[in-house]
Enzyme design. Structure first.
Site, PDB file in Angstrom:
ATOM      1  N   GLU A   1      49.316 -20.689 -43.095  1.00 19.04           N
ATOM      2  CA  GLU A   1      48.207 -19.779 -43.405  1.00 19.04           C
ATOM      3  C   GLU A   1      47.329 -19.663 -42.179  1.00 19.04           C
ATOM      4  O   GLU A   1      47.114 -20.642 -41.455  1.00 19.04           O
ATOM      5  CB  GLU A   1      47.377 -20.300 -44.581  1.00 19.04           C
ATOM      6  CG  GLU A   1      46.150 -19.410 -44.829  1.00 19.04           C
ATOM      7  CD  GLU A   1      45.473 -19.606 -46.162  1.00 19.04           C
ATOM      8  OE1 GLU A   1      45.661 -20.662 -46.776  1.00 19.04           O
ATOM      9  OE2 GLU A   1      44.742 -18.683 -46.584  1.00 19.04           O
TER      10      GLU A   1
ATOM     11  N   CYS B   1      45.026 -18.239 -49.669  1.00 18.44           N
ATOM     12  CA  CYS B   1      43.975 -17.300 -50.088  1.00 18.44           C
ATOM     13  C   CYS B   1      43.870 -16.085 -49.177  1.00 18.44           C
ATOM     14  O   CYS B   1      43.298 -15.069 -49.561  1.00 18.44           O
ATOM     15  CB  CYS B   1      42.629 -18.001 -50.116  1.00 18.44           C
ATOM     16  SG  CYS B   1      42.514 -19.234 -51.407  1.00 18.44           S
TER      17      CYS B   1
ATOM     18  N   GLU C   1      47.090 -17.861 -55.534  1.00 15.50           N
ATOM     19  CA  GLU C   1      46.545 -18.868 -56.456  1.00 15.50           C
ATOM     20  C   GLU C   1      45.749 -18.144 -57.532  1.00 15.50           C
ATOM     21  O   GLU C   1      44.542 -18.272 -57.605  1.00 15.50           O
ATOM     22  CB  GLU C   1      45.655 -19.798 -55.635  1.00 15.50           C
ATOM     23  CG  GLU C   1      45.591 -21.202 -56.126  1.00 15.50           C
ATOM     24  CD  GLU C   1      44.835 -22.084 -55.153  1.00 15.50           C
ATOM     25  OE1 GLU C   1      43.700 -21.748 -54.774  1.00 15.50           O
ATOM     26  OE2 GLU C   1      45.391 -23.120 -54.748  1.00 15.50           O
TER      27      GLU C   1
END
Ligand code: AHR
Length: 648
Positions: A44, A234, A366
Site C-alpha cells: 500500500e 484504505c 475493508e
C-alpha cells in the site's frame, strides 16, 4: 520485570518442561495441498511506500500539482522570478507548469522526499519538459548539492527550443549524501517554462529508466512472495469517492497520470504528512510488472463504489455502479486481453504485449455492512458471468471477530466469493492465543485470504521499535496455524509492507528505509522463513496425538515437497525456557543431515534499526539426526525451521 514478559507471563511460564517433548510427523499422509499463493505481500502507498520509497523518483512535486504548487520547491537568487501557471480547463490531467523569468542568474531548488539519497560514483538521469517562452536562449545547468550546499555533480542541458520538449542529461554524482537537493540554474535573459522535472538514479531494479528502488525490490524478491496485493489498503477506498484509487488514471503516459492527494496525508493528526501525494509513477502497469518480476500472482483490489467508512459514509448509488464494474472488466482486459482490445493494446504499447495472467481480483477493501454486500453482489453477478476464470475476493471489514465480522461472513456465505479477506491488527498475545483459529472453520465454501495482519506491540519512540522480536515471535506462532490449515487458508500477507523512517503514518511495518538504505524487521525474517521453506503439502505434526498450537507454549507445523525431496518443520517456542524436543518422522525416509535456521533474541523487545539492522537475524546451522529421528533443544523465545532431506 519486563512489561511484555509480564503481559504474557501465563503463556511464557507454561513452558518449563525438563524432559523431552515427543513430536511425531506423519509424512505419508498429507492433510492439505499448499497453494503457490500461500505467502504473499501486501503493498500500500502508505508511509511513503511509493513516492519517496519504492518509486525511485527523487524530485518531489515534479509537476507542481500538489495542493500548494510550490511545495518542495524554493528559488535561489534575486535575478528572476517563478510563477505557476494553471491551464486546468484545457489540460485537466496535468494543468500546472512553472514559468521562470530570468534576468541574470536564477535557480530553483527541489528538496526531494526528506532530502534526496544519492551515491558517489552513480549516474543520475535528469529530465525536464520545457520550452523557451521568450528572450534569448539561456544556459540551463542542473546540480546535485549536498547538506553543506556543495555541488556534488551536475551537467548543462542542450539549448532549450521554443517548443515543448523533454530535455535530458545524465551526470555522475561525486559524493554520497542522504539529504541532497537538486538545483536548476538559469543564466541569461528570458523566460523558460518547465514541467515534469525529474531525477532518477540509473541504478534501479533491473536498470529500468524511471524505475523502482533496487534495494527495496530485492528485499521483496527475497521473500519469494506467492502474490502481490496492490494498491492497498484504505488507499483503494479514498477519503471520499472523488479521491478513490482509479487504476485508469495510473496507466499510460506519465504526464497524463493525474496527481491526487494521498489519503494518508491528513489521516492521523499526530503523523500529518502535508507533502504526501500520489504521482502514480508507480501505477497499475508497474504493479503488474513488479508481480511478474517477483514470480508472484498479481492481486489488484478495486474500489467497490464506497469511500472509506472510517472517514465518510459516501457511496455511489446502486443504480450508478456500472462505471465501477466497467473499471473491473476493463482491468481484466488490460491485464489479460489481446493486443486487439482497447486496454490490451495500451498494455502492449506500454511495453508488455504478453498478458499478465491475472487470476485474482479483490472487490472493495475493508468495507462492512449491508451497503458493501449489496455492491459486492452486483460486481460478482457480472464478473462471474463474463469472467468465471477470475477468483473474486471479498472482505469482512476491519475486525477479526464480533458482530460486524460475523454478519460479514453470514452475508458472504450466500455469495459466490472465492476468497474472503480477514484482517487482524492485534496485540501479540492475541496471536499467541489464536493459532487454532482456522482448525474449526467451515471446510466448505469460500477460502481464506488473511489479507492484512501484524502483531501490534507497545509504542516506543524509535520508528522501527514496534517491530519487536516479541511481535514477530507471536506472528510465527500464529502462522503455524495458517500453514496447518492451508486447505482453507489460500493466501496470507503481513501489512503494511514499507515505511520511511522519517515519514511513516502507521507502524509496525515489514521493511523500514531511509533515502539510502533499508532494513528487514524481525517480522520480515519470520515471513521469509515461512515463505522460503514451504512444501507443497501439509503433513501432520502431533504431540500426544494432538496438534501443537500453544499447549505448553509450543507451536509447530510441517510440510513436504516430495519432488524436491524436502520436508520442512517449523517449531516455535514462546516460553522463557528452552525445550528438549524429540522428533520422529514416519512415512518417509528422512536423511540425517538437517539444515536448521533459528531466529531468536534474548530481549523480547529487541528490534532492528537502520543503524543496527541485524540485532534479530536468522542463523543457519546443521543438525545431525538418526534416520527418522532428531533430537534438539529449541531455544527460549525461538523460531526454528528445519529442512530435512527425504528420499524421493
Ligand atoms: O495497513 C494499513 C491499513 O490497515 C490499511 O490501509 C487498511 O486496509 C487497514 O485498516
Amino acid at each position: 520485570m519486563h512489561n511484555i514478559l509480564k503481559l504474557s507471563l501465563a503463556l511464557l511460564l507454561a513452558g518449563t518442561t525438563a524432559h523431552a517433548q515427543q513430536l511425531t510427523i506423519e509424512a505419508g499422509k498429507p492433510t492439505a495441498t499448499i497453494q503457490p499463493t500461500m505467502w504473499g505481500i501486501f503493498f500500500e502507498d502508505i508511509n511513503f511506500a511509493a513516492d519517496g520509497g519504492l518509486y525511485a523518483e527523487l524530485v518531489k512535486n515534479r509537476s507542481f500539482e500538489f495542493l500548494h504548487p510550490m511545495m518542495g520547491w524554493k528559488t535561489s537568487g534575486k535575478e528572476g522570478s517563478m510563477l505557476i501557471e494553471n491551464r486546468y480547463q484545457t489540460h485537466p490531467e496535468n494543468p500546472r507548469f512553472a514559468t521562470i523569468r530570468v534576468n541574470g542568474s536564477f535557480g530553483i531548488v527541489n528538496e526531494g522526499f526528506r532530502g534526496m539519497g544519492v551515491r558517489q560514483g552513480e549516474q543520475y538521469d535528469f529530465s525536464m519538459l520545457a520550452r523557451q517562452a521568450d528572450g534569448a536562449p539561456m544556459r540551463v545547468s542542473v546540480y546535485l548539492v549536498n547538506e553543506k550546499n556543495e555541488k556534488i555533480g551536475g551537467a548543462t542541458l542542450n539549448k532549450i527550443g521554443y517548443d515543448w520538449k523533454t530535455h535530458r542529461v545524465t551526470f555522475i554524482c561525486s559524493q554520497t549524501a542522504e539529504k541532497a537537493k537538486l538545483e536548476i540554474l538559469f543564466d541569461g535573459n528570458g523566460v523558460i517554462q518547465a514541467d515534469m522535472i525529474s531525477l532518477f538514479p540509473q541504478q534501479t531494479w533491473k536498470e529500468r529508466p524511471g524505475g523502482l528502488r533496487k534495494d527495496l525490490v530485492q528485499k521483496l524478491a527475497d521473500l519469494k512472495p506467492g502474490f502481490v496485493r496492490f494498491p492497498g489498503g484504505c488507499i483503494v477506498e479514498g477519503k471520499d469517492l472523488a479521491n478513490r484509487y482509479q487504476w485508469k488514471t495510473t496507466v499510460g503516459d506519465l504526464q497524463q497520470r493525474k496527481v491526487i492527494m494521498n489519503r494518508w496525508n491528513v489521516e492521523f493528526a499526530h503523523r500529518n504528512a502535508p507533502d504526501y501525494f500520489q504521482s502514480f509513477g508507480l501505477g497499475f502497469y508497474e504493479y503488474f510488472q513488479l508481480a511478474e518480476d517477483l514470480g508472484a500472482a498479481p492481486l489488484p483490489i478495486l474500489n467497490c463504489g464506497m469511500a472509506c467508512q472510517f472517514n465518510s459514509s459516501e457511496v455511489v448509488p446502486l443504480d450508478e455502479l456500472d462505471p465501477y464494474i466497467q473499471d473491473a472488466l476493463d482491468l481484466i482486459e488490460f491485464a489479460n486481453g489481446g493486443e486487439n482490445t482497447k486496454w490490451g493494446k495500451l498494455r502492449a504499447e506500454m511495453g508488455h504485449p504478453a498478458p499478465f495472467g491475472l487470476k485474482h481480483l479483490g472487490i472493495g477493501n475493508e468495507q462492512w455492512d449491508r451497503q458493501y454486500f449489496e455492491r459486492y453482489q452486483q460486481f460478482e453477478k457480472i464478473l462471474k458471468e463474463k469472467h468465471p476464470e477470475i477468483l473474486l475476493i471479498s472482505g469482512t471489514g476491519p475486525y477479526s471477530d464480533g458482530k460486524m465480522f460475523d454478519d460479514a461472513w453470514a452475508a458472504l456465505r450466500k455469495t459466490k466469493a472465492d476468497l474472503v479477506d480477514e484482517h487482524y491488527y492485534k496485540h501479540p498475545d492475541w496471536f499467541l492465543r489464536n493459532a487454532k483459529r482456522y482448525d474449526t472453520y467451515d471446510r466448505e465454501g469460500a477460502k481464506i485470504f488473511a489479507g492484512e495482519y501484524a502483531a501490534h506491540d507497545k509504542e516506543q519512540p524509535a520508528a522501527e521499535s514496534r517491530n519487536s522480536w516479541f511481535s514477530a515471535l507471536a506472528e510465527a506462532c500464529f502462522m503455524t496455524g495458517l500453514e496447518r490449515n492451508a486447505d482453507i487458508v489460500h493466501m496470507a500477507s503481513y501489512a503494511p509492507l514499507l515505511a520511511h523512517v522519517e515519514a511513516w503514518q502507521w507502524r509496525p511495518d515489514l521493511i523500514w528505509f531511509n533515502n539510502l538504505t533499508s532494513i528487514c524487521t524481525p517480522n520480515y525474517y519470520v515471513q521469509q522463513l515461512f515463505s522460503n521453506n514451504t512444501g507443497k503439502q501439509v503433513i501432520s505434526i502431533l504431540q500426544d496425538g494432538k496438534v501443537i498450537a500453544g499447549e505448553d507454549s509450543l507451536y509447530a507445523s510441517a510440510t513436504i515437497d516430495r519432488e524436491a525431496g524436502k520436508l520442512f518443520v517449523k517449531l516455535v517456542n514462546s516460553a522463557a525456557q528452552p525445550k528438549k524436543i524429540d522428533l520422529r518422522i514416519k512415512g518417509v525416509s528422512a536423511q540425517q543431515e538437517v539444515i536448521s535456521t533459528t531466529l531468536h533474541a534474548a530481549d523480547l523487545m529487541a528490534y532492528n534499526t537502520i543503524q543496527e539492522p541485524q540485532k534479530v537475524y536468522p542463523e543457519k546451522g546443521m543438525l545431525t539426526g538418526k534416520r527418522g529421528e532428531l533430537s534438539l533443544e529449541l531455544g527460549a523465545a525461538t523460531l526454528q525451521v528445519l529442512e530435512i532431506p527425504v528420499k524421493r
